[in-house]
Write an enzyme that holds these catalytic residues in place. Sequence first.
Site, PDB file in Angstrom:
ATOM      1  N   TYR A 183       1.013  -1.236  -0.085  1.00  0.00           N
ATOM      2  CA  TYR A 183      -0.145  -0.054   0.009  1.00  0.00           C
ATOM      3  C   TYR A 183       0.871   1.349   0.068  1.00  0.00           C
ATOM      4  O   TYR A 183       2.214   1.357   0.381  1.00  0.00           O
ATOM      5  CB  TYR A 183      -0.808  -0.075   1.206  1.00  0.00           C
ATOM      6  N   CYS A 184       0.165   2.325  -0.262  1.00  0.00           N
ATOM      7  CA  CYS A 184       0.857   3.547  -0.256  1.00  0.00           C
ATOM      8  C   CYS A 184      -0.312   4.612  -0.173  1.00  0.00           C
ATOM      9  O   CYS A 184      -1.404   4.344   0.019  1.00  0.00           O
ATOM     10  CB  CYS A 184       1.671   3.924  -1.771  1.00  0.00           C
ATOM     11  N   THR A 185       0.220   5.964  -0.491  1.00  0.00           N
ATOM     12  CA  THR A 185      -0.859   6.919  -0.088  1.00  0.00           C
ATOM     13  C   THR A 185      -2.083   6.908  -0.973  1.00  0.00           C
ATOM     14  O   THR A 185      -2.989   7.033  -0.691  1.00  0.00           O
ATOM     15  CB  THR A 185      -0.236   8.570  -0.137  1.00  0.00           C
TER      16      THR A 185
END
Length: 309
Positions: A183-185
């Site tokens: 996951y990331c922003t």
Amino acid sequence: MTDSINSSSSFLVAALYHFVSVPRFESLREPLQALCEANGVKGTLLLAHEGINGTIGGPDEGVRTVLAYLRDQPEFATLEHKESRASKMPFLRMKVKLKKEIVTMGVENIDPNKVVGTYVAAKDWNELISDPDTIVIDTRNDYETAIGVFRGAVDPQTKTFREFPDWVRNNPGLHNKPKIAMYCTGGIRCEKATAFMKEQGFEEVYHLKGGILKYLEEVPQEESLWEGACFVFDERVSVEHGLKEGEHKLCHACRNPITAEEITSPHYEEGVSCSHCYGTRSEEDRLRYRQRQHQIALARKRGQKHIGT
């Protein structure tokens, strides 16, 4: 994103990215810059052969005009975006930049249009990352993970996204479980990160569709496995559940997010230093930062934005 979230806030913020071949990307810069300026929209948009990436903010009508213009371009007809709101203009200026990559990992021939992980909707994310057969990886950088992560996630503690491929290569233990969840922003880094993982031989690779922002928008806080706040690249600094503005501030000396408690540190001086960077800066550096901060204060009194902020 519904307008009900923080609808009393003054400015609409739109985060977007789209991987697609854009041979004419250079020709889009000037008209896009002009359109944003004419509509009171600020932020940063990156254009490259591989697509578009960025976040913009401004009056609702202005932001929607820019989004409509982008979708009128054949390459971006299916462009998706995520919305949130800000009580103040979250950007100081508008920049449309031409780049080699819209998110820089530094690995040749990684094309998310050809190879990518499996998207997981926010509503299904908890089940995946709670599976004991899953390794959860945060693909963001250390100053972002410092203020919030998913429960049980592995933090590579990278300074830049360019370090991520070597981190993967140097961690054979990532093969110990069958599933990788990333996951990331907002989702863009995972497009390349999952493509890279697939090319490294990982078979079951998943990523959170829409990133942390979509999760914080859709998953109720009482069901959430997110801990802390999410760093964002604008003047809000962080957002929390429901995408409400967080309480973090930004140290303008080192660009690290800082908490209310860290502001009470004897090493904190607005625009000059904080507990993260005090020991890495010289007195000459701090003198220079104080002079800059003085100019910023003078500009504020005149009701202007200082170019150095």
